[in-house]
Write an enzyme that holds these catalytic residues in place. Structure first.
Site, PDB file in Angstrom:
ATOM      1  N   ASP A  77       2.099  49.012  58.015  1.00 60.40           N
ATOM      2  CA  ASP A  77       1.270  49.957  57.262  1.00 60.40           C
ATOM      3  C   ASP A  77       0.203  50.535  58.185  1.00 60.40           C
ATOM      4  O   ASP A  77      -0.956  50.099  58.186  1.00 60.40           O
ATOM      5  CB  ASP A  77       0.640  49.264  56.051  1.00 60.40           C
ATOM      6  CG  ASP A  77       1.692  48.779  55.058  1.00 60.40           C
ATOM      7  OD1 ASP A  77       2.706  49.479  54.902  1.00 60.40           O
ATOM      8  OD2 ASP A  77       1.507  47.714  54.455  1.00 60.40           O
ATOM      9  N   LYS A 123      10.943  54.055  47.858  1.00 62.58           N
ATOM     10  CA  LYS A 123      10.690  54.094  46.406  1.00 62.58           C
ATOM     11  C   LYS A 123      11.217  55.398  45.808  1.00 62.58           C
ATOM     12  O   LYS A 123      10.515  56.135  45.107  1.00 62.58           O
ATOM     13  CB  LYS A 123       9.197  53.927  46.106  1.00 62.58           C
ATOM     14  CG  LYS A 123       8.599  52.616  46.613  1.00 62.58           C
ATOM     15  CD  LYS A 123       7.128  52.516  46.279  1.00 62.58           C
ATOM     16  CE  LYS A 123       6.532  51.199  46.707  1.00 62.58           C
ATOM     17  NZ  LYS A 123       6.468  51.056  48.190  1.00 62.58           N
ATOM     18  N   LEU A 124      12.475  55.669  46.041  1.00 65.87           N
ATOM     19  CA  LEU A 124      13.079  56.934  45.649  1.00 65.87           C
ATOM     20  C   LEU A 124      13.125  57.101  44.133  1.00 65.87           C
ATOM     21  O   LEU A 124      13.511  56.191  43.396  1.00 65.87           O
ATOM     22  CB  LEU A 124      14.495  57.032  46.220  1.00 65.87           C
ATOM     23  CG  LEU A 124      14.586  57.078  47.747  1.00 65.87           C
ATOM     24  CD1 LEU A 124      16.022  56.878  48.201  1.00 65.87           C
ATOM     25  CD2 LEU A 124      14.018  58.385  48.270  1.00 65.87           C
ATOM     26  N   THR A 148       3.600  46.130  42.327  1.00 64.00           N
ATOM     27  CA  THR A 148       2.832  44.883  42.280  1.00 64.00           C
ATOM     28  C   THR A 148       1.340  45.075  42.029  1.00 64.00           C
ATOM     29  O   THR A 148       0.628  44.103  41.785  1.00 64.00           O
ATOM     30  CB  THR A 148       3.021  44.091  43.585  1.00 64.00           C
ATOM     31  OG1 THR A 148       2.670  44.924  44.693  1.00 64.00           O
ATOM     32  CG2 THR A 148       4.463  43.635  43.726  1.00 64.00           C
ATOM     33  N   GLY A 194       1.836  42.102  55.128  1.00 68.04           N
ATOM     34  CA  GLY A 194       1.253  43.245  55.800  1.00 68.04           C
ATOM     35  C   GLY A 194       0.003  42.939  56.582  1.00 68.04           C
ATOM     36  O   GLY A 194       0.021  42.219  57.577  1.00 68.04           O
ATOM     37  N   ARG A 195      -1.128  43.459  56.113  1.00 65.89           N
ATOM     38  CA  ARG A 195      -2.364  43.468  56.896  1.00 65.89           C
ATOM     39  C   ARG A 195      -2.850  42.087  57.300  1.00 65.89           C
ATOM     40  O   ARG A 195      -3.417  41.915  58.384  1.00 65.89           O
ATOM     41  CB  ARG A 195      -3.453  44.191  56.105  1.00 65.89           C
ATOM     42  CG  ARG A 195      -3.170  45.676  55.919  1.00 65.89           C
ATOM     43  CD  ARG A 195      -4.184  46.321  54.980  1.00 65.89           C
ATOM     44  NE  ARG A 195      -3.914  47.739  54.793  1.00 65.89           N
ATOM     45  CZ  ARG A 195      -3.046  48.215  53.905  1.00 65.89           C
ATOM     46  NH1 ARG A 195      -2.368  47.379  53.132  1.00 65.89           N
ATOM     47  NH2 ARG A 195      -2.844  49.508  53.797  1.00 65.89           N
TER      48      ARG A 195
END
Length: 250
Positions: free
Chosen positions: A12, A63-64, A119, A211-212
């Protein structure tokens, strides 16, 4: 299913250079990466291609949610780039999910995972847009829709993993973003229903997305190695994990 490929590192970042720096620091420790809308919009799809060429698994988190033709075209584009996983909104409905699955069939390693409930959402957020079900109820409903449409798996909060594993059986991928790490227990997060990686795997997740808390750590490779070691010692990642012989992971 290789444990190192079941821990997906979320890139990200706003630039390809920042993302590539983390990939370089992780080296062989990092085998699976998620590229989402932030990095894709900022830097384009070239990083997907380079990671795939280096033998990494790439979760292209698009996320289509579009008309079936457009979704199918985007899934094919993901496959051409070498992605091993691509996300579609389960709320888009079965026609769109089936279109994504048909398009992915052209690429043997590409798996379609359907996003159930984002989420960051809670029950009140669903009610705001006219959904009277709880997040758990809506997650289960959409997961069944995705399974029946032929999707290879679902994306859901860690706290839903156990219920989804019981509902969907052992072969469906359950990808769980929103995991937390002990080294950053108070780190800011947009996820309303987080959990520790080991807890997510014990509950039945096949993959976790971190992630972060990992990528911004002073030594990301050490953090990722520590997670993998904890999972091995605890045995958490050996319990229901969506083992498919044709899995996107090696």
């Amino acid at each position: 299913m290789d444990l190192t490929r079941r821990v997906i590192v979320a890139l990200d970042f706003d630039t390809a250079e920042d993302a590539e720096a983390v990939v370089e620091r992780l080296g062989d420790t990092g085998q699976s990466y998620k590229i989402g809308l932030q990095l894709l919009t900022a830097a384009g799809p070239s990083l997907v291609t380079s990671l795939a060429a280096a033998g990494k698994d790439v979760f292209l988190d698009l996320k289509l949610f579009e008309i079936p033709t457009s979704v199918a075209a985007a899934v094919r584009a993901a496959g051409v780039r070498g992605a091993t996983m691509v996300s579609v909104h389960a709320s888009a409905g079965s026609r769109i999910l089936r279109a994504a699955v048909r398009a992915a069939a052209e690429f043997p390693r590409l798996r379609v995972v359907a996003l159930t409930v984002v989420t960051s959402l809670i029950d009140a957020d669903l009610a705001e847009v006219g959904v009277t079900a709880t997040t758990g109820e809506q997650t289960a409903r959409l997961a069944l829709l995705a399974r029946d449409a032929g999707c290879h798996g679902v994306v859901a909060a860690p706290h839903d993993a156990a219920a989804l594993r019981r509902l969907l059986g052992p072969d469906v991928l359950v990808v769980t973003p929103g995991v937390t790490l002990p080294v950053h227990p108070d780190a800011a997060t947009d996820h309303a229903r987080p959990a520790h990686p080991a807890d997510a795997f014990r509950a039945g997740a096949s993959h976790v997305v971190i992630g972060r808390a990992l990528t911004r750590a002073p030594d990301p490779a050490a953090v990722l190695a520590a997670i993998a070691e904890e999972l091995r010692i605890s045995g958490a990642a050996t319990r229901p994990a969506g083992h498919r012989t044709d899995s996107a992971t090696r």
